[in-house]
Scaffold this motif. Sequence first.
Motif, PDB file in Angstrom:
ATOM      1  N   UNK A  72       0.808  -1.217   0.000  1.00 27.42           N
ATOM      2  CA  UNK A  72       0.000   0.000   0.000  1.00 27.42           C
ATOM      3  C   UNK A  72       0.838   1.264   0.000  1.00 27.42           C
ATOM      4  N   UNK A  73       0.215   2.387  -0.375  1.00 29.51           N
ATOM      5  CA  UNK A  73       0.867   3.700  -0.422  1.00 29.51           C
ATOM      6  C   UNK A  73       2.176   3.597  -1.218  1.00 29.51           C
ATOM      7  N   UNK A  74       2.110   2.925  -2.351  1.00 27.53           N
ATOM      8  CA  UNK A  74       3.272   2.775  -3.228  1.00 27.53           C
ATOM      9  C   UNK A  74       3.926   1.413  -3.165  1.00 27.53           C
ATOM     10  N   UNK A  75       3.820   0.747  -2.011  1.00 29.72           N
ATOM     11  CA  UNK A  75       4.488  -0.555  -1.866  1.00 29.72           C
ATOM     12  C   UNK A  75       3.645  -1.664  -2.471  1.00 29.72           C
ATOM     13  N   UNK A  76       4.316  -2.581  -3.140  1.00 29.68           N
ATOM     14  CA  UNK A  76       3.592  -3.601  -3.889  1.00 29.68           C
ATOM     15  C   UNK A  76       3.881  -5.009  -3.403  1.00 29.68           C
ATOM     16  N   UNK A  77       2.973  -5.899  -3.801  1.00 25.48           N
ATOM     17  CA  UNK A  77       3.235  -7.336  -3.808  1.00 25.48           C
ATOM     18  C   UNK A  77       2.914  -7.789  -5.226  1.00 25.48           C
ATOM     19  N   UNK A  78       3.922  -8.282  -5.963  1.00 23.79           N
ATOM     20  CA  UNK A  78       3.757  -8.654  -7.363  1.00 23.79           C
ATOM     21  C   UNK A  78       3.113  -7.529  -8.168  1.00 23.79           C
ATOM     22  N   UNK A  79       3.552  -6.300  -7.910  1.00 27.58           N
ATOM     23  CA  UNK A  79       3.100  -5.106  -8.629  1.00 27.58           C
ATOM     24  C   UNK A  79       1.656  -4.704  -8.381  1.00 27.58           C
TER      25      UNK A  79
END
Length: 171
Positions: A149-156
């Motif tokens: 969230x807030x820019x951070x991804x999991x597999x984009x």
Amino acid sequence: MEKIFGKPLITQEEILHRVRELGLRITRDYEGKNLVLMGILKGAFAFTADLARSIGIPAQIDFMMTSQSPTGAGRVLSSPSLVLTGADVLVIEDIVDSGHTARIILDALAAHNPESVRFCALLDKTAGREVSFAPDYTGFSIPNKFVIGYGLDYKNKYRTLPFIAVLDQTS
Ligand code: IMP
Ligand code: MG
């Protein structure tokens, strides 16, 4: 989008409050300097946009893109476009975990002869550290869990969430 996270670890209100505090500190620290905000894509896109608008002095914006493999070996995929000679560069990163990516960014920037380089991380997972590194500015220290969230991804995915949540790895 399939829901694979629980309640926010850090709410949108908490993020924006902390971003404003960081912006005030950076404004004071960089008064009279030649500030260049160096956002690290893609993860820091949201943080960079909000932090930049919380800084009350003129600043230029630039971006670098990094990627990291599952082994943790980060690399620079795109370099700064501005001339950084004489610039006071503030790196804006989403999260520091092992510290490898931060080191690679700082090494790459040193080749551009800036006047100074400091590092601002929204999140710091200090328990994940493999190389010695401490950001100059930190939004939140968080437990050693995978967050999105807030820019951070999991597999984009999940970069567009307005809050930060722990990824539910049971799903
Ligand atoms: P480091 O090189 O281990 O410090 O990792 C830094 C990079 O890994 C960050 O720029 C993120 O892209 C990614 N990363 C580390 N932890 C997380 C996480 O919990 N969620 C999403 N990305 C992460
Ligand atoms: Mg990143």
